[in-house]
Design a protein around this motif. Structure first.
Motif, short mmCIF file in Angstrom:
data_model
loop_
_atom_site.label_atom_id
_atom_site.label_comp_id
_atom_site.label_asym_id
_atom_site.label_seq_id
_atom_site.Cartn_x
_atom_site.Cartn_y
_atom_site.Cartn_z
N PRO A 172 4.83 3.06 -4.84
CA PRO A 172 5.08 1.85 -4.02
C PRO A 172 5.74 2.15 -2.69
O PRO A 172 5.41 1.54 -1.68
N SER A 191 -5.44 -7.32 1.59
CA SER A 191 -4.34 -6.80 2.39
C SER A 191 -4.84 -6.34 3.75
O SER A 191 -5.92 -5.75 3.86
N TYR A 201 -3.20 -0.45 -6.69
CA TYR A 201 -3.16 -0.89 -5.30
C TYR A 201 -2.90 -2.40 -5.29
O TYR A 201 -3.07 -3.09 -6.31
N ASP A 202 -2.52 -2.90 -4.16
CA ASP A 202 -2.18 -4.31 -4.04
C ASP A 202 -3.41 -5.11 -3.63
O ASP A 202 -4.00 -4.86 -2.58
N GLY A 225 -3.04 -0.12 2.00
CA GLY A 225 -3.55 -0.89 0.87
C GLY A 225 -5.05 -0.76 0.72
O GLY A 225 -5.57 -0.62 -0.39
N SER A 239 -3.28 -8.22 -2.87
CA SER A 239 -2.79 -9.19 -1.89
C SER A 239 -3.42 -10.57 -2.08
O SER A 239 -3.98 -11.16 -1.16
N THR A 276 -9.56 -5.81 -1.76
CA THR A 276 -8.19 -6.21 -1.45
C THR A 276 -8.19 -7.10 -0.22
O THR A 276 -9.02 -6.93 0.68
N LYS A 291 3.07 -0.89 -1.49
CA LYS A 291 3.18 -2.24 -2.02
C LYS A 291 3.78 -3.13 -0.96
O LYS A 291 4.61 -2.70 -0.17
#
Length: 551
Positions: free
Chosen positions: A488, A227, A44-45, A232, A47, A225, A386
């Motif tokens: 993604p 995000s 996972y992102d 996300g 961010s 995260t 993503k």
């Protein structure tokens, strides 16, 4: 920790890993959930770019707050407690004053948004760790984590509300149109624009305390995260075993969250945000309450003026104007509010907070509607897990546009609730005398602006999106149920045929549209001779098939 492996398609059973299940009335732990996971960096992102931007914004807010504190303290030592920034005699002094106020209002908005972003992310993470996070977007000022000593708890959240109101109230008191006392005594009235020291100092203190609370909350919470994307956040919660996908609900929207059901047929229309998110109904009701209160406020001032004032003129279309003028002054209600002592300044802030506080709070809560409706990742069948350029810029533009509208409404409020100052620059004993003028025509202008604002968000909240894709509106459990293959870039649609159930899910390839006459469940559904119309009975049959399945 980064996860690096070759892209493979594996079968994963999250129920064997998850420590707890945040949803009530879930399936038993023995039930298996099967979906495809395609590995990608860190799954996972995180961010971290958003984190750097947020910390940079908080650093700027700290600098602005310190500058306000220092400047306010210096100005308070000047005779009269005010300094002139736009001297008398200049042309267009009213327009220059409004430009100064708008610039200051914009700076305060940017500072409060920077601290508010970190506060929102921290609160979101704290709620997730307590298994109390249902939606990606929440009313951060009215939602709190457990524990009074918790930086994300109810006590400091309430202080954040007070500090936010003080910040915007101070903007209305910092730059004032003022009249010099010696000139008024001599009969020569000239107008100048002064910066008042006390509200500037309080503005700096309020901004600095917001920074401290936001950073304390960030340090106390484990942020998975940064995000703002609901996808996300869903991926992060699944990765860290804080969210469990529920099988048999791949065609269930957020409105079916409390319904005991499994397989379902696609629906041609999806529920509106009004029916899906309970907090949205509260925000919409509050906005319409503001409209009614604003109309009543203007009518009350006109009633007081006609009842207790000697002027008996008639209001015509010439009485309406955007900026207050001499004609509007005839209908205004004015009275002195502060001067000479701290108790008068407290009264000034309390009066302004009572009137401006609900407006500030409701306008900031309206961000929930924009984040839930416009930032819905499940809209056209394409999901981006993503951060792509399109996904990262779109919420920013929406945020800037909404903040611009909120900033304009706050500025329009300053036109109908106008402060004037009487300053003696040669005597520091009497301080600054604040005069308040309430202009009913400008109040009705604010009412019209709020009416348009409320109508727009009401229509947005009541709009039903067409299409079979289940609406999530940022509901994390719904997103976890819809996404069965994390990549993604994900496409949602029909994946597998089956008897009696088909399966809809996500893939990195373009998928065909779902079949409207089919019943959809999940990838682990076996074939059965008949379809039960009862969701509970269908779920029982499927559970028995899983239990009888060999190793």
């Amino acid at each position: 920790m980064a996860i690096t492996s070759k892209p493979t398609k594996t079968t994963w059973d999250p129920s064997s890993l998850f420590a707890y299940d945040p949803l009530p009335n879930q399936l038993d732990d023995s039930d298996s959930v099967t979906f495809d996971v395609k590995s990608m960096p860190d799954f996972y992102d995180r961010s971290l770019t958003s984190r750097r931007y947020a910390l940079a914004g908080v650093a700027c807010a700290s600098i602005v707050s310190c500058c306000c504190i220092v400047a306010g303290a210096i100005i308070m030592t000047v005779p009269g407690g005010a300094v002139t920034v736009i001297p008398a005699g200049r042309s267009g002094i009213t327009l220059q004053k409004e430009m100064l106020v708008m610039s200051l209002n914009l700076i305060v908005t940017l500072c409060t948004d920077s601290t508010g972003f970190i506060h929102n992310i921290s609160l979101r993470s704290a709620l997730a760790s307590e298994s109390r996070l249902s939606f990606n977007s929440n009313l951060r000022l009215l939602t709190a984590a457990r524990g009074w000593s918790n930086p994300n708890g109810a006590l400091l959240n309430g202080i954040m509300v007070v500090l936010l109101i003080i910040s915007y109230s101070s903007v209305s008191l910092v730059a004032l149109t003022s009249y010099a006392t010696p000139l008024m005594v001599s009969g020569d009235i000239t107008v100048e624009i002064d910066i008042i020291g006390i509200p500037l100092l309080l503005l700096g203190v309020a901004l600095l305390l917001q920074v401290v609370i936001a950073l304390s909350g960030m340090r106390a919470a484990k942020i998975l995260t940064w995000s703002s994307s609901s996808l996300g956040l869903t991926a992060a919660l699944i990765r860290h075993t804080q969210l469990t996908p529920v099988r048999l609900r791949c065609m269930r929207s957020v409105s079916d969250f409390d319904v005991d059901g499994g397989p379902a047929r696609p629906s041609e229309t999806q529920p509106s945000a009004w029916h899906a998110h309970p907090s949205i109904r509260k925000v919409i009701s509050s906005l319409w309450g503001l409209v009614i209160a604003c109309a009543g406020w203007g009518a009350l001032i006109l009633y007081i003026h006609y009842t207790y004032e000697s002027f008996t003129g008639t209001i015509t279309w010439k009485s309406w104007s955007f900026f207050p003028d001499d004609q509007n002054f005839l209908y205004s209600l004015n009275y002195p509010l502060a001067g000479g002592g701290i108790q008068w300044w407290i009264m000034a802030y309390v009066t302004l907070a009572i009137i401006q506080g609900p407006l500030t709070l409701c306008l900031h809560c309206s961000e929930l509607i924009a984040n839930s409706v416009f930032a819905n990742p499940l809209c056209l069948g394409l999901l981006v897990a993503k951060p792509a350029l399109r996904e990262s810029l779109a919420p920013s533009f929406r945020c800037v546009f909404l903040n611009k509208i909120i900033n304009d409404i706050d500025w329009i409020f300053g036109l109908c609730f106008v402060f004037y100052a009487i300053v003696d620059h040669f005597d520091n004993a009497n301080g600054v005398i604040i005069m308040i003028n309430m202009y009913p025509m400008q109040i009705f202008n604010l009412c019209i602006m709020l009416f348009v604002f409320a109508c727009f968000f009401t229509l947005v909240a009541l709009r039903q999106r067409r299409g079979p894709q289940p609406a999530a509106y940022g509901h994390l459990q719904t997103l976890a149920n819809l996404v069965d293959e994390w990549t993604p870039v994900m496409w949602w649609g029909h994946k597998e045929d089956g008897l009696p159930y088909c399966h809809a899910g996500t893939s990195d390839q373009l998928l065909p549209a779902v079949k409207m006459d089919c019943v959809y469940a999940g990838t682990s559904v076996g074939s059965h001779p008949s379809v039960s119309r009862s969701p509970r009975l269908a779920q029982t049959i499927l559970d028995l098939s899983f239990l009888n399945r060999g190793p």
